[in-house]
Design an enzyme around this catalytic site. Structure first.
Site, mmCIF file in Angstrom:
data_model
loop_
_atom_site.group_PDB
_atom_site.id
_atom_site.type_symbol
_atom_site.label_atom_id
_atom_site.label_comp_id
_atom_site.label_asym_id
_atom_site.label_seq_id
_atom_site.Cartn_x
_atom_site.Cartn_y
_atom_site.Cartn_z
ATOM 1 N N HIS A 242 0.869 -1.175 0.000
ATOM 2 C CA HIS A 242 0.000 0.000 0.000
ATOM 3 C C HIS A 242 0.913 1.235 0.000
ATOM 4 O O HIS A 242 2.019 1.173 0.535
ATOM 5 C CB HIS A 242 -0.827 -0.058 1.295
ATOM 6 C CG HIS A 242 -1.886 0.981 1.436
ATOM 7 N ND1 HIS A 242 -1.617 2.273 1.820
ATOM 8 C CD2 HIS A 242 -3.227 0.913 1.281
ATOM 9 C CE1 HIS A 242 -2.746 2.958 1.888
ATOM 10 N NE2 HIS A 242 -3.742 2.162 1.563
ATOM 11 N N ASP B 112 3.411 -4.140 8.269
ATOM 12 C CA ASP B 112 2.187 -3.368 8.097
ATOM 13 C C ASP B 112 1.022 -4.333 8.329
ATOM 14 O O ASP B 112 0.697 -5.155 7.480
ATOM 15 C CB ASP B 112 2.167 -2.791 6.669
ATOM 16 C CG ASP B 112 0.825 -2.135 6.313
ATOM 17 O OD1 ASP B 112 -0.135 -2.261 7.103
ATOM 18 O OD2 ASP B 112 0.758 -1.504 5.244
ATOM 19 N N GLN C 243 -4.266 -4.641 7.394
ATOM 20 C CA GLN C 243 -5.291 -5.629 7.019
ATOM 21 C C GLN C 243 -5.179 -6.881 7.888
ATOM 22 O O GLN C 243 -6.190 -7.463 8.289
ATOM 23 C CB GLN C 243 -5.158 -6.013 5.536
ATOM 24 C CG GLN C 243 -5.386 -4.878 4.555
ATOM 25 C CD GLN C 243 -6.819 -4.346 4.566
ATOM 26 O OE1 GLN C 243 -7.759 -5.023 4.944
ATOM 27 N NE2 GLN C 243 -6.982 -3.092 4.171
ATOM 28 N N LYS D 260 -10.107 0.031 10.955
ATOM 29 C CA LYS D 260 -10.372 -1.194 10.191
ATOM 30 C C LYS D 260 -10.717 -2.343 11.132
ATOM 31 O O LYS D 260 -11.242 -3.371 10.723
ATOM 32 C CB LYS D 260 -9.154 -1.570 9.349
ATOM 33 C CG LYS D 260 -8.860 -0.570 8.233
ATOM 34 C CD LYS D 260 -7.737 -1.047 7.354
ATOM 35 C CE LYS D 260 -7.073 0.066 6.583
ATOM 36 N NZ LYS D 260 -7.791 0.451 5.359
ATOM 37 N N CYS E 206 -4.785 2.467 -3.604
ATOM 38 C CA CYS E 206 -3.550 3.002 -3.019
ATOM 39 C C CYS E 206 -2.386 2.044 -3.195
ATOM 40 O O CYS E 206 -1.530 1.907 -2.305
ATOM 41 C CB CYS E 206 -3.719 3.344 -1.538
ATOM 42 S SG CYS E 206 -5.002 4.540 -1.244
HETATM 43 N N1 PMP Z 1 -1.581 -0.604 4.713
HETATM 44 C C1 PMP Z 1 -2.572 -1.342 4.207
HETATM 45 C C2 PMP Z 1 -2.277 -2.737 3.761
HETATM 46 C C3 PMP Z 1 -3.856 -0.806 4.135
HETATM 47 O O1 PMP Z 1 -4.844 -1.541 3.618
HETATM 48 C C4 PMP Z 1 -4.087 0.516 4.584
HETATM 49 C C5 PMP Z 1 -5.453 1.145 4.504
HETATM 50 N N2 PMP Z 1 -6.118 0.979 3.295
HETATM 51 C C6 PMP Z 1 -3.014 1.238 5.113
HETATM 52 C C7 PMP Z 1 -1.774 0.643 5.157
HETATM 53 C C8 PMP Z 1 -3.171 2.636 5.601
HETATM 54 O O2 PMP Z 1 -4.001 2.688 6.717
HETATM 55 P P1 PMP Z 1 -4.561 4.089 7.238
HETATM 56 O O3 PMP Z 1 -5.179 4.772 6.067
HETATM 57 O O4 PMP Z 1 -5.554 3.713 8.278
HETATM 58 O O5 PMP Z 1 -3.399 4.839 7.797
#
Ligand code: PMP
Length: 401
Positions: free
Chosen positions: A120, A197, A200, A223, A359
């Site tokens: 991401h 990270d 998810q 999430k 993203c």
């Molecule tokens: N890493 C992953 C794998 C994600 O899916 C996301 C959120 N879509 C993020 C990082 C970023 O999370 P946040 O927008 O809550 O900071």
């Protein structure tokens, strides 16, 4: 099979959304909140908001106790050695930015930062920008056909110049657990720092950071059925001690003069300013709520729904699945149909799914796609949601083909 969710009624938003004709299948972007979380948020505000770590008065003490209570809960949730290893941030994005600034001084020009092709942007751009600032090399681990980080290539690419490995536990596009044990062992063998990270991954089951053997692990509350505006960054004690302070302000110093300051260590030294107090308290309620659920029943329900989702997609002509998702979500494209058109027709029918690059633009480029539609599941979804989705998908495809 109706695949009813026994937890659906715990989430008031589900009936509100259903009444509006909306079918929510976008929990990987953000999840709905159980009543227990709404109660905790309202309870904090209704009983008297107060700042934490500052005031001697009763509301201040009460807020601090609740806030620090969540830190202890999060430490237990992840099996951290101590609550002092839990830092609150605004979310996963801020946590990774904190690391990219806080670790910067440890790297020399030519050192290598290793990420993977499926990251991401939150776990790509902070490292890319750090690499540009310090003339480091950003090494990208490629994927195999199933959407897994390729371990054969990883063994070649993680080497003596590797100073840090930062990878996702579970991809937000491909829905597969990554081979973390092997990757983290490769990085550790080179003395590199490791960042996971868990944005998810944290949503599906509980994870033991000590068993995982990472230096840092991060996830976002929103999430995990908690409020937005807060994330957790776990750091192993010795790894946290290497972090340089990055944001400066209230409640992060022992002493300050006009010329200098003596900073707290973790966690308070990395939580300058007033934090998202209500959200942290709400996260505590989310962890309580999830901790009291039958984990096996949740996993079983999600797995059954996921199978139904995959079977439904496989039964439709021209649907190309991205990778081989094993839980929680499925991203797909339909032959000779433009994503944006399909997304538009799904939206018109009240289907809340995500369309676009998720993203993860470089991943989309790697896959040769401009985007994809993603259906993602929460523990409150049931078979009817998927039936509505497939009904809408069939109608949309009829119109578009
Ligand atoms: N890493 C992953 C794998 C994600 O899916 C996301 C959120 N879509 C993020 C990082 C970023 O999370 P946040 O927008 O809550 O900071």
């Amino acid at each position: 099979m109706s695949l009813k969710s026994p937890w659906r009624s715990d989430f008031p938003a589900l009936s509100a959304l259903t009444a509006e004709g909306q079918t929510y299948l976008d929990s990987a972007a953000t999840a709905q909140k159980p009543q227990a979380v709404l109660d905790a948020l309202l309870g904090y505000y209704a009983s008297g908001a107060a700042n934490v770590h500052r005031a001697q008065h009763l509301p201040g003490e009460r807020a601090t106790r609740a806030f620090e209570g969540t830190r202890t809960q999060a430490a237990h949730w992840l099996n951290a050695a101590s609550p002092a290893e839990i830092l609150f941030t605004r979310g996963t994005t801020e946590a990774i930015n904190l690391l990219a600034y806080g670790l910067e001084q440890l790297f020399q020009p030519g050192d290598e930062l290793v990420i993977s092709a499926l990251e991401h942007h939150a776990n790509l751009l902070p490292w890319q920008q750090l690499a540009l600032r310090r003339q480091l090399k950003l090494v990208v681990l490629p994927l195999d056909d199933r959407g897994l980080i390729d371990l054969v290539r990883a063994r070649e690419l993680i080497g003596p110049r590797t100073r840090l490995l930062a990878v996702s536990q579970l991809s937000n596009v491909l829905g597969r657990w990554q081979p973390l044990t092997e990757l983290l062992a490769l990085a550790r063998a080179q003395g590199a720092l490791t960042v996971v990270d868990g944005a998810q991954g944290a949503v599906h089951g509980r994870h033991d950071v000590r068993a995982m053997g990472c230096d840092f692990y991060t996830f976002s509350s929103h999430k995990l059925y908690g409020p937005d505006g807060v994330g957790v960054l776990y750091g192993r004690g010795e790894a946290l001690a290497r972090l340089r302070h990055w944001q400066f302000g209230g409640e992060m110093v022992h002493t300050a003069s006009y010329q200098a300051a003596d900073f707290h260590g973790a966690p308070l030294g990395f939580e300058a300013g007033t934090p998202a107090i209500a959200s942290v308290i709400g996260l505590g309620a989310a962890l309580d709520y999830l901790g009291n659920l039958d984990q096996a029943a949740v996993a079983g329900h999600e797995a059954a729904l996921h199978l139904k989702l995959l079977a439904g997609l496989a039964a439709r002509d021209g649907v190309r699945l991205l990778g081989e998702p094993e839980l929680a979500l499925a991203s797909f494209q339909v032959e000779s149909v433009h994503n944006a058109d399909l997304a538009h027709l799904l939206t018109e029918q009240g289907i809340a799914v995500r369309a676009g690059h998720h993203c993860a633009m470089p991943l989309m480029q790697t896959l040769g796609l401009s985007g994809a539609i993603r259906v993602s599941l929460g523990l409150y979804n049931d078979g009817t949601d998927l039936e509505r989705f497939f009904g809408a998908l069939d109608k949309a495809l009829e119109l578009l083909r």
